[in-house]
Motif scaffolding. Structure first.
Motif, mmCIF file in Angstrom:
data_model
loop_
_atom_site.group_PDB
_atom_site.id
_atom_site.type_symbol
_atom_site.label_atom_id
_atom_site.label_comp_id
_atom_site.label_asym_id
_atom_site.label_seq_id
_atom_site.Cartn_x
_atom_site.Cartn_y
_atom_site.Cartn_z
ATOM 1 N N ILE A 31 1.175 -1.539 0.030
ATOM 2 C CA ILE A 31 0.102 -0.124 -0.129
ATOM 3 C C ILE A 31 0.363 1.020 0.622
ATOM 4 C CG2 ILE A 31 -1.871 1.128 1.234
ATOM 5 C CD1 ILE A 31 -2.549 -1.798 2.387
ATOM 6 N N GLN A 32 0.481 1.964 -0.853
ATOM 7 C CA GLN A 32 1.142 3.788 -0.495
ATOM 8 C C GLN A 32 0.781 4.512 0.602
ATOM 9 O OE1 GLN A 32 0.685 5.666 -4.422
ATOM 10 N NE2 GLN A 32 0.466 7.175 -3.254
ATOM 11 N N GLU A 33 2.560 4.866 0.437
ATOM 12 C CA GLU A 33 2.210 5.462 1.817
ATOM 13 C C GLU A 33 1.410 6.269 1.876
ATOM 14 O OE1 GLU A 33 6.209 7.840 4.789
ATOM 15 O OE2 GLU A 33 6.979 6.736 2.874
ATOM 16 N N ALA A 34 1.022 7.236 2.257
ATOM 17 C CA ALA A 34 0.760 8.699 3.168
ATOM 18 C C ALA A 34 -1.002 8.465 2.422
ATOM 19 C CB ALA A 34 1.419 9.601 2.709
ATOM 20 N N SER A 35 -1.263 7.512 1.857
ATOM 21 C CA SER A 35 -2.285 6.936 1.031
ATOM 22 C C SER A 35 -3.849 6.866 1.648
ATOM 23 C CB SER A 35 -2.283 6.656 -0.288
ATOM 24 O OG SER A 35 -2.495 4.352 0.934
ATOM 25 N N ARG A 36 -4.783 7.075 1.012
ATOM 26 C CA ARG A 36 -6.021 7.629 2.467
ATOM 27 C C ARG A 36 -6.053 6.148 2.704
ATOM 28 N NH1 ARG A 36 -11.721 10.498 1.070
ATOM 29 N NH2 ARG A 36 -12.678 10.276 3.484
ATOM 30 N N MET A 37 -5.701 5.009 1.977
ATOM 31 C CA MET A 37 -6.185 3.374 2.041
ATOM 32 C C MET A 37 -4.933 2.656 3.439
ATOM 33 S SD MET A 37 -8.172 1.125 0.492
ATOM 34 C CE MET A 37 -9.715 1.153 -1.028
ATOM 35 N N GLU A 38 -4.158 3.894 2.850
ATOM 36 C CA GLU A 38 -2.895 3.411 4.462
ATOM 37 C C GLU A 38 -3.269 4.146 5.777
ATOM 38 O OE1 GLU A 38 1.996 3.478 5.014
ATOM 39 O OE2 GLU A 38 0.317 5.509 4.822
#
Length: 259
Positions: free
Chosen positions: A155-162
């Protein structure tokens, strides 16, 4: 008051009656209900003008998994590996997708739903990963239990998903043979499988438009991270929204445009 969540139906034939039916998997219903929403199944209408009565009453839309999106919707010819499609379902979901985009309504996409949202924003798809994506993992695992984890997603760092899932890597089930190829306008891929296939997406400019290529509706009961996603979606659907519904002619004219 609990928010109303629209979930488009699929069409088929009843196993016992052999009669035409509209349906969707109970797992989506239970996930929405448990998270605090009230699910409303949306049939495939012959006349989409009927949406004018329904849409202003909804607080969010969940686009579920299902059959393939026809490549005519992103200006491609069918690939030999393309599976079953339904033009009426595509038309309904494209109309709904353009509506939630225009109205900034909270939206969650799952499997086909993630692909449909990408197409509605001008992106395209791998029609068949095995033949079009070299060295891909085995993504269609339809013979296995639907809650069986197959691979991990970074999961991408600092994303809303994270932020919502509370981690930077998560195990997922895998029940698809298509995936996002080129992201649509405003689409950010925020999770990828070990082979690089897009597994999570979000549209940061939208109030809440997130999607997963896996099937979290089959995983949330055993994995709190996915429960967080459904609860965040329902929480956003519960917040006040000034709805400025477009006319049906607006919806249909936008959905009919080529990607």
């Amino acid at each position: 008051m609990r928010p109303l969540i629209g979930i488009p139906c699929h069409s088929g034939v009843g196993a016992e009656s052999d009669r035409p039916i509209f349906f969707n998997n109970i797992a989506y219903i239970r996930a929405v209900e448990t998270a605090g929403g009230v699910p409303i199944l949306i049939p495939i209408l012959d006349d989409l003008a009927g949406l004018q009565t329904l849409l202003p009453r909804l607080d969010g839309i969940l686009f579920s998994g299902g059959i393939d999106v026809h490549p005519r919707n992103y200006n491609e010819e069918p690939h030999p590996g393309l599976g079953k499609t339904n033009p009426q379902l595509d038309e309904l979901e494209l109309a709904l997708a353009h509506w939630v985009i225009n109205e900034n309504l909270p939206t969650l996409g799952i499997c086909r739903g993630m692909q449909m949202l990408n197409v509605s924003l001008g992106g395209n798809l791998y029609q068949d990963l095995e033949s079009q994506y070299p060295d891909s993992l085995k993504h269609p695992n339809w013979e296995l239990p639907r809650n069986q984890k197959i691979h991990n997603v970074k999961i991408q760092e600092a994303s809303r998903m994270e932020a919502l899932l509370g981690r930077n890597e998560i195990g997922v089930n895998s029940l698809h043979h298509q995936a996002i190829k080129q992201p649509g306008t405003g689409v950010i891929i925020t999770g990828r499988a070990e082979d690089g296939v897009a597994e999570l997406m979000e549209v940061p400019e939208h109030r809440f438009m997130l999607a997963a290529q896996c099937h979290p509706e089959e995983l949330w009961n055993d994995e709190p991270a996915w429960k967080n996603l459904f609860e965040a979606f329902i929480d956003e659907c519960s917040r006040p929204l000034v709805k400025q519904i477009h006319t049906v002619s607006d919806i249909l004219s936008v959905s009919a445009r080529p990607a």
